[in-house]
Each structure stands twice: as structure tokens, then as C-alpha cells.
Design an enzyme around this catalytic site. Structure first.
Site, short mmCIF file in Angstrom:
data_model
loop_
_atom_site.label_atom_id
_atom_site.label_comp_id
_atom_site.label_asym_id
_atom_site.label_seq_id
_atom_site.Cartn_x
_atom_site.Cartn_y
_atom_site.Cartn_z
N GLY A 15 18.74 -3.46 -0.33
CA GLY A 15 17.49 -2.69 -0.38
C GLY A 15 17.37 -1.87 0.90
N GLY A 17 15.22 0.52 1.83
CA GLY A 17 13.96 1.25 1.81
C GLY A 17 13.23 1.20 3.13
N GLY A 20 14.08 -2.49 4.54
CA GLY A 20 15.50 -2.82 4.74
C GLY A 20 16.17 -1.93 5.77
CB VAL A 100 14.79 -5.30 -3.87
CG1 VAL A 100 16.29 -5.24 -3.66
CG2 VAL A 100 14.38 -6.72 -4.28
CB THR A 142 5.67 -9.00 -0.01
OG1 THR A 142 5.76 -8.39 1.27
CG2 THR A 142 4.38 -9.78 -0.15
CB ALA A 234 -0.70 -11.82 7.08
CB CYS A 287 1.43 -3.73 1.72
SG CYS A 287 3.14 -3.28 1.97
N1 LIG Z 1 6.68 -0.68 3.12
C1 LIG Z 1 6.17 -1.50 4.00
O1 LIG Z 1 5.53 -1.07 4.96
C2 LIG Z 1 6.37 -2.99 3.87
C3 LIG Z 1 6.06 -3.81 4.96
C4 LIG Z 1 6.25 -5.19 4.84
C5 LIG Z 1 6.75 -5.73 3.66
N2 LIG Z 1 7.04 -4.91 2.61
C6 LIG Z 1 7.63 -5.52 1.40
O2 LIG Z 1 9.06 -5.34 1.48
C7 LIG Z 1 9.62 -5.13 0.18
C8 LIG Z 1 10.38 -3.81 0.18
O3 LIG Z 1 9.44 -2.78 0.38
P1 LIG Z 1 9.92 -1.30 0.72
O4 LIG Z 1 8.68 -0.55 1.05
O5 LIG Z 1 11.05 -1.33 1.66
O6 LIG Z 1 10.47 -0.83 -0.72
P2 LIG Z 1 11.27 0.50 -1.04
O7 LIG Z 1 10.92 0.87 -2.42
O8 LIG Z 1 11.08 1.50 0.06
O9 LIG Z 1 12.82 0.03 -0.97
C9 LIG Z 1 13.39 -0.87 -1.88
C10 LIG Z 1 14.86 -0.50 -2.07
O10 LIG Z 1 15.48 -1.52 -2.84
C11 LIG Z 1 16.44 -0.89 -3.68
N3 LIG Z 1 16.76 -1.78 -4.80
C12 LIG Z 1 15.92 -2.23 -5.77
N4 LIG Z 1 16.58 -3.04 -6.59
C13 LIG Z 1 17.86 -3.11 -6.16
C14 LIG Z 1 19.03 -3.79 -6.62
N5 LIG Z 1 18.99 -4.57 -7.70
N6 LIG Z 1 20.18 -3.62 -5.93
C15 LIG Z 1 20.23 -2.83 -4.84
N7 LIG Z 1 19.16 -2.16 -4.37
C16 LIG Z 1 17.99 -2.30 -5.02
C17 LIG Z 1 15.76 0.38 -4.11
O11 LIG Z 1 16.70 1.34 -4.57
C18 LIG Z 1 15.07 0.81 -2.82
O12 LIG Z 1 15.88 1.68 -2.06
C19 LIG Z 1 8.44 -5.21 -0.78
O13 LIG Z 1 8.36 -6.52 -1.25
C20 LIG Z 1 7.24 -4.89 0.10
O14 LIG Z 1 6.06 -5.47 -0.40
C21 LIG Z 1 6.89 -3.55 2.69
O1 LIG Z 2 -9.47 -0.55 10.81
C1 LIG Z 2 -8.81 -0.10 9.87
C2 LIG Z 2 -7.41 -0.25 9.79
C3 LIG Z 2 -6.73 0.28 8.69
N1 LIG Z 2 -7.44 0.94 7.73
C4 LIG Z 2 -6.70 1.46 6.56
O2 LIG Z 2 -5.99 0.38 5.96
C5 LIG Z 2 -4.79 0.85 5.36
C6 LIG Z 2 -3.58 0.04 5.83
O3 LIG Z 2 -3.33 0.29 7.18
P1 LIG Z 2 -2.20 -0.46 8.03
O4 LIG Z 2 -2.38 -1.92 7.91
O5 LIG Z 2 -2.22 0.11 9.38
O6 LIG Z 2 -0.85 0.05 7.34
P2 LIG Z 2 0.29 -0.56 6.40
O7 LIG Z 2 1.52 0.21 6.69
O8 LIG Z 2 -0.20 -0.61 5.00
O9 LIG Z 2 0.57 -2.06 6.92
C7 LIG Z 2 0.03 -3.20 6.30
O10 LIG Z 2 0.81 -3.61 5.19
C8 LIG Z 2 2.20 -3.92 5.54
C9 LIG Z 2 2.94 -4.21 4.25
O11 LIG Z 2 2.81 -5.52 3.82
C10 LIG Z 2 2.19 -5.10 6.50
O12 LIG Z 2 3.53 -5.45 6.83
C11 LIG Z 2 1.40 -4.71 7.75
O13 LIG Z 2 1.37 -5.83 8.63
C12 LIG Z 2 -0.01 -4.32 7.33
O14 LIG Z 2 -0.73 -3.86 8.48
C13 LIG Z 2 -4.70 2.33 5.71
O15 LIG Z 2 -5.21 3.09 4.63
C14 LIG Z 2 -5.64 2.48 6.90
O16 LIG Z 2 -6.20 3.77 7.03
C15 LIG Z 2 -8.80 1.10 7.81
O17 LIG Z 2 -9.41 1.69 6.93
N2 LIG Z 2 -9.45 0.57 8.89
#
Ligand SMILES: NC(=O)c1ccc[n+]([C@@H]2O[C@H](COP(=O)([O-])OP(=O)(O)OC[C@H]3O[C@@H](n4cnc5c(N)ncnc54)[C@H](O)[C@@H]3O)[C@@H](O)[C@H]2O)c1
Ligand SMILES: O=c1ccn([C@@H]2O[C@H](COP(=O)(O)OP(=O)(O)O[C@H]3O[C@H](CO)[C@@H](O)[C@H](O)[C@H]3O)[C@@H](O)[C@H]2O)c(=O)[nH]1
Length: 594
Positions: A15, A17, A20, A100, A142, A234, A287
């Protein structure tokens, strides 16, 4: 069973993304002794990761990637590789981190609530099928509580004889726009395992990898279920704080209270703290909503209906906040918006990113269109095609009711109301420039920013060598001293050796730091140009900043009653009123002057 005293030397991320890619890059950079391979089934994405036009836009990401990928690090060793070869990557690795996507299920049992772990299960099948030696399999995604056991069962049932697996949970907590800082200087690293000897040994091996750059005191090892639940909890609790602030903003609007003053007072209690208490049009992003709804689903499945209702209400308040914002504007026009032009400035779900997933702007625009308004939209960090897609339109099929503009000034032309939906620096009212009758521009504030960032020991300027705080960046327009509290948890990528020491957090009130602080030291974007690669929307290393909105021009270009609506983070009511605007602020009642 996996042997004790295991050590990790080859990690495969599946993954490539938002999670990853950056996580693998930071790990490879910090651990030159570990080979890191990132594999994805999306060949375009992998191609982009191999280029200098990365598919994920994050300040400083390109620098971090290029060191281990291109051998530009001190060791002149390439230990970060991108590939689509799933079988070879699985076989070569001793540890597989699965990152992923796990979106909300769109059909079947739990649709609209439960997380879809189908991709994770698919990956587990592939690991079982291809693995020829023992592996540690790490859930980075997640996931619902209990997924670790599901994955273990898939691995055991489908693997070759004599090949063993240990499943760990290691959820990611990075926030978009500050991913590199968050990864370099995490508040904590969570590792969940089974409490068997082999589970604990695998957890220890992973902890040893993180300990290369994260202080041991920040590495928490717990059981698998606790770790999976902690990630959902969280996000739910962070979102709960935003919803609490937003719920109270409605009380403020109906009374004489001021939401910024209230949140400052409340957040000053060290037991509560100042983070995530900014009132807004609602939280967005990929998220929060998905993870809260997953928690709601879990509670319902456990027949904990009142607990489910409690978490559900946090999401409900968020929906209400968005619809109330639309009602507040519409009521100013006697509920008759037909044919009236409104501007929405900012389409990303928060400042510092071009990501629009679950952005409140989408609901604001849809709500205004539903009322018959014509909506002009401007966000230089989001492609036009993405905006139209999010609104459910084809390329040009909005029927003329939506116009994607090339500048904030163009968007505000002939409008009766302007909503500042994303608190980008460029929309901020710069009182000094306005008082001097000078056109407000991004550059006007650079001197102040530089002075401010130096004072705080933060490198300023080239986003490729510096990054800023984890957590919310309480950007300030330097006007309302009760409004903002800033976090200062910054690291310089030039001094990564010290990163583990430099992650202490401190808070300062605005009086300590009276100058504007932008979102992370942003790598600016060259706007109005079509995107050239497969990158996602957003801020990219080496781009040029957009010019700040010229509010004096906007005052002339708008039509009566010239309503400007947003949060006090961006908008200074007194300055805007003095310029002839009619200002509506979230959590403030205009007539009561709160
Ligand atoms: N985006 C964030 O800020 C964030 C932060 C913390 C946790 N998470 C969690 O992390 C996970 C990934 O989120 P993301 O935002 O990186 O997703 P994303 O969509 O950006 O990336 C996921 C990647 O996985 C690949 N993929 C899917 N199935 C696959 C398979 N079978 N084989 C190979 N590749 C495959 C997709 O092509 C894609 O590139 C989710 O569970 C998300 O909730 C996201
Ligand atoms: O005081 C605040 C703080 C944030 N936001 C809004 O809340 C949303 C989320 O903000 P933020 O948490 O900064 O961004 P994310 O990238 O969505 O990150 C959250 O979601 C991720 C995916 O799970 C987690 O890993 C992070 O810890 C968690 O902060 C956005 O629309 C912000 O504008 C508010 O309205 N008020």
C-alpha cells in the site's frame, strides 16, 4: 512460532498511499541498515514514487524520499525501493507492513458504518500464498477490533507447511500536511501483539526498529485488541473535541459568549489542554467520520446501544454544524437565495493539504446550490476536476450554477456573500497591510514569519528542509489575543540525528508570538497550472505560493450586503467591518458584539 530475539532487516510495505509511502520513506531514512520495499498494485502510483513528482503531497516528503531511494544519504546506500512485484517483495521481507485503504463499507452488512477490510484480507491471502519463510505481519491500516485474529486465521489456513506468522497491530497517527513531522517525532508509537512468547518477541523486534529514532519511552506495547481499539478511540476523541467546540459555538451564537474566549479559557486547564478545540464549519478528512462510525458499529454489534448513540452524536453534531452554516447565510437573505452569487474560498478539508475527502466545503456548496444560489469556488491547491467530481458533476455539467475560479478575487466578483471554508493563510486578513492601504500579499508577511519562526527556533522558508508542528497549527492573524494558542513541536530535517530529543512540546499564548504563523512551512504550489503528473492535489516541494486575497479589491467587487462568513482564525471582524463588510463569525453573535 516465531523465534525470540528476532531482528528485522527487510520490511515490505503493501500500500503506497498517504500512509505507506511517507512511513516507508521515514523508516528507510532513519534505518539505513534496514531494506525497505514499497509495493502497490497501482502501477501508476509506483511509477510516481520512483519519480520526483510524488503521488502524495506533503511538505518535505520529496527530500525524505530521495535520500534512501536515490542513495543521496550519508551512507550513499539505496535502501528504499518501489515496485509492483508483490510475490518477490513478500518473499524477500522478514516483516510486512500492510497499509492498504479501509474505507467505510458501501454495501452489505454494516454498510455506511463498518470498515471494509476486504483489501487487507486480500493481502493476507497473498502473503500466505507467497511466503516461503516466517514473517511478522503488521497492520498499519486502521481496522475494526478483532481484525488481527481474522488475519492470523487467513494466514494459518492458507500458508505453506512450516511457515509461521505473527500478526502485530501498529496503527498510524500522522495527520495530513504534517506527516513527515508526525512520523519523525511521534507522540507515541503503538505496537499491539498477542501475549505469547512469539508475539512479544515480534513486538520487541518492531519496537527496536522504531527505537532507532523514537525514544523508548514513547513506544507503547499493548495487546492486539487494545491497539486496534486505541486507534479508533483516538480519532473519536479528537473528533469529539472538535464537535464539543462546535456544539458550544452554537450556544455562543445564541448568547453573548465568544467561542474563542470560551475555548481559550477551557483549554487553559492543563487537564483539558488546548488542542483540537477550534470551532469550524465541521471536521472533514478521510479518517474522523469513518473511524467514529466504525466505533458506532462495533458498539451496536456488542449491543451497547447507548454507547453507540454517544459516539454517533459526535458525527451528528458535525453534520448539523455544516447545515446550520448554510441556514445562517440563507436566513440573511430571507430564505431566498435563488440566483444570488456566493463564493466559497477553500475546498480542501483543512489548510496544509489539497485533500478534499469529506471536506465541509462539499456540503456547504451542495447546501447553497440546493437553496438555488450560484456558487463560485476557489482553492489553488485543488484541481477543478476534483472539485466537480466531489460535487457530483461531470467535467462541465454543473449547469452553470458552479464556477471554479482562478483567483479569490475572481470568485468574490459580484457575490453577496463569501464563505471562508478552509483557513488558508492566503485568505487571512492582514490588518497591517490593510491599514497601510497596501495590497495584502503572501510576501508581505514573510518578514514577520521569518522573525517569528527564528524566535521559536524553527527553520523558515524552503519547505524542503524544514517542517512544522504536529497537531493543530493554531495560525494567528495576530489580532484576537484570546483566540489562538500555538503548538511548537517542530523539528528540522537537517538535524534528524537530534529528532528524538527535539520532540518536546510547548505551548505559547498569542501574546508570546504575536506574528502570523502559517500552516506547516508550506511548500507552495504554482497555481492555475494544470497538474502535470499523477500526484494528488496539494502542496508540492518547489512550487510557488499563491498571492494573498486582496480584501480591499473584494470589498469593491462584492454586492450588498457583502457578507463574509468564517472563523476568527482567518477573519478579523473589526478590520473587515471597517472596510464595509458585514461579518458573520462562527461562534459569535454579531448583534451582541461577542
Ligand atoms: N490518510 C491518513 O492521513 C491516514 C492516517 C492514519 C491512518 N490511516 C489509515 O491507513 C490506511 C491507509 O490509508 P491511506 O490514506 O494511506 O490510503 P490510500 O488510499 O492513500 O492508499 C492505499 C494504497 O493501498 C493500495 N492497495 C489497496 N489494495 C491493495 C492490494 N490488494 N495490493 C496492493 N496494494 C493495494 C492502493 O492502490 C493504494 O495505493 C487506512 O486504513 C487509513 O484509515 C490514514
Ligand atoms: O481544532 C480543530 C482541529 C481540527 N479541525 C478539523 O478537523 C479535521 C481533521 O483535522 P486533523 O486531525 O488535523 O487532520 P487529519 O489529517 O484528518 O488527521 C486525523 O486523522 C488521521 C487519520 O486517522 C489521524 O492519524 C490523525 O492523528 C488525526 O489528527 C479537519 O477538517 C480540521 O479542519 C477543527 O475543525 N478544529
Amino acid at each position: 512460532m516465531i523465534e525470540s530475539q528476532r531482528s528485522i532487516s527487510h520490511i515490505c510495505f503493501i500500500g503506497a498511499g498517504y500512509v505507506g509511502g511517507p512511513t516507508a520513506a521515514v523508516l528507510a531514512r532513519e534505518c539505513p541498515h534496514v531494506q525497505v520495499t514499497v509495493v502497490d498494485r497501482n502501477a501508476e502510483r509506483i511509477k510516481a514514487w520512483k519519480s520526483d513528482v510524488l503521488p502524495v503531497s506533503e511538505p518535505s516528503l520529496l527530500d525524505v524520499v530521495r535520500g534512501p531511494r536515490d542513495g543521496l544519504n550519508a551512507e550513499k546506500r539505496r535502501n528504499l525501493h518501489f515496485t509492483t512485484d508483490l510475490e518477490g517483495s513478500i518473499q524477500a521481507a522478514d516483516t510486512i507492513m500492510v497499509a492498504v485503504d479501509t474505507p467505510t463499507k458501501s454495501r452489505g452488512t454494516g454498510a455506511g458504518y463498518s470498515l471494509d477490510i476486504g483489501r487487507l484480507e486480500e493481502v493476507a491471502m497473498s502473503i500466505a500464498q507467497y511466503a516461503t519463510s516466517d514473517k511478522i505481519v503488521v497492520e498499519k491500516s486502521t481496522v475494526p477490533v478483532g481484525t488481527g485474529h481474522t488475519i492470523s486465521n487467513i494466514l494459518m489456513d492458507n500458508s505453506r507447511v512450516g511457515v509461521n506468522f505473527e500478526v502485530l497491530s501498529n496503527p498510524e497517527f500522522l495527520a495530513e500536511g504534517t506527516a513527515i513531522c508526525d512520523l519523525l517525532s511521534p507522540d507515541r508509537v503503538l505496537i499491539g501483539s498477542s501475549d505469547t512468547k512469539s508475539g512479544l518477541s515480534a513486538a520487541q523486534a518492531l519496537a527496536d526498529v522504531y527505537a532507532t529514532w523514537v525514544p523508548r519511552s514513547r513506544i507503547i506495547t499493548i495487546n492486539l485488541f487494545s491497539s486496534e481499539l486505541s486507534k479508533l478511540a483516538a480519532n473519536a476523541m479528537l473528533a469529539q473535541r472538535v464537535s464539543s467546540a462546535n456544539a458550544l459555538s452554537l450556544v455562543c451564537e445564541a448568547t453573548g459568549a465568544n467561542i474563542d474566549q470560551v475555548m481559550h479559557a477551557v483549554g487553559s486547564d492543563s487537564r483539558i489542554g488546548p488542542h483540537m478545540l477550534r470551532s469550524s464549519f465541521g471536521f472533514g478528512g478521510s479518517c474522523f467520520k469513518k473511524d467514529i462510525l466504525s466505533l458506532v458499529y462495533l458498539c451496536k454489534s456488542l449491543h451497547l446501544d447507548d454507547v453507540a448513540s454517544y459516539w454517533q452524536s459526535i458525527s451528528d453534531i458535525n453534520e448539523t454544524q455544516k447545515s446550520r452554516a448554510v441556514s445562517r447565510i440563507v436566513s440573511r437573505f430571507n430564505n431566498s437565495m435563488g440566483g444570488k452569487k456566493v463564493a466559497v474560498l477553500g475546498f480542501a478539508f483543512k489548510e496544509g493539504t489539497g485533500d478534499t475527502r469529506e471536506s465541509c466545503s462539499i456540503d456547504l456548496v451542495k447546501g447553497l446550490l440546493h437553496e438555488g444560489a450560484l456558487v463560485n469556488i476557489y482553492d489553488p491547491y485543488v484541481d477543478k476536476s476534483q472539485i466537480l467530481k466531489d460535487l457530483g458533476f461531470g467535467e462541465e455539467s454543473s449547469g452553470g450554477s458552479v464556477k471554479i475560479c482562478q483567483s479569490g478575487e475572481e470568485a468574490c466578483e459580484h457575490t453577496v456573500a463569501v464563505l471562508v471554508a478552509t483557513n488558508w493563510d492566503m485568505f487571512r486578513v492582514n490588518p497591517k497591510a490593510l491599514m497601510n492601504g497596501v495590497k495584502s500579499s503572501y510576501d508581505d508577511t514573510n518578514g514577520e514569519k521569518e522573525a517569528s519562526s527564528k524566535a521559536r527556533g524553527v527553520p523558515y522558508g524552503n519547505g524542503s528542509t524544514s517542517c512544522s508542528a504536529t497537531g493543530p497549527l493554531y495560525a494567528s492573524n495576530g489580532i484576537d489575543s484570546t483566540t489562538e494558542i500555538m503548538t511548537d513541536n517542530c523539528v528540522s530535517i537537517n538535524s534528524l540525528e537530534n529528532s528524538s530529543e527535539s520532540n518536546g512540546s510547548s505551548m505559547e499564548t498569542l501574546e508570546d508570538n504575536p506574528t502570523p504563523i502559517s500552516t506547516p512551512e508550506l511548500d507552495p504550489v504554482r497555481y492555475n497550472e494544470p497538474s502535470t503528473g499523477p500526484r494528488l492535489n496539494g502542496i508540492n516541494d518547489g512550487d510557488i505560493p499563491p498571492v494573498s486575497l486582496d480584501w480591499a479589491h473584494v470589498a469593491k467587487a462584492m454586492k450588498y450586503p457583502r457578507i463574509v462568513f468564517g472563523s476568527s482564525r482567518c477573519l478579523d471582524r473589526d478590520v473587515l467591518v471597517s472596510m464595509g463588510f458585514d461579518v458573520e463569525l462562527i461562534g459569535r453573535n454579531k448583534r451582541k458584539r461577542n
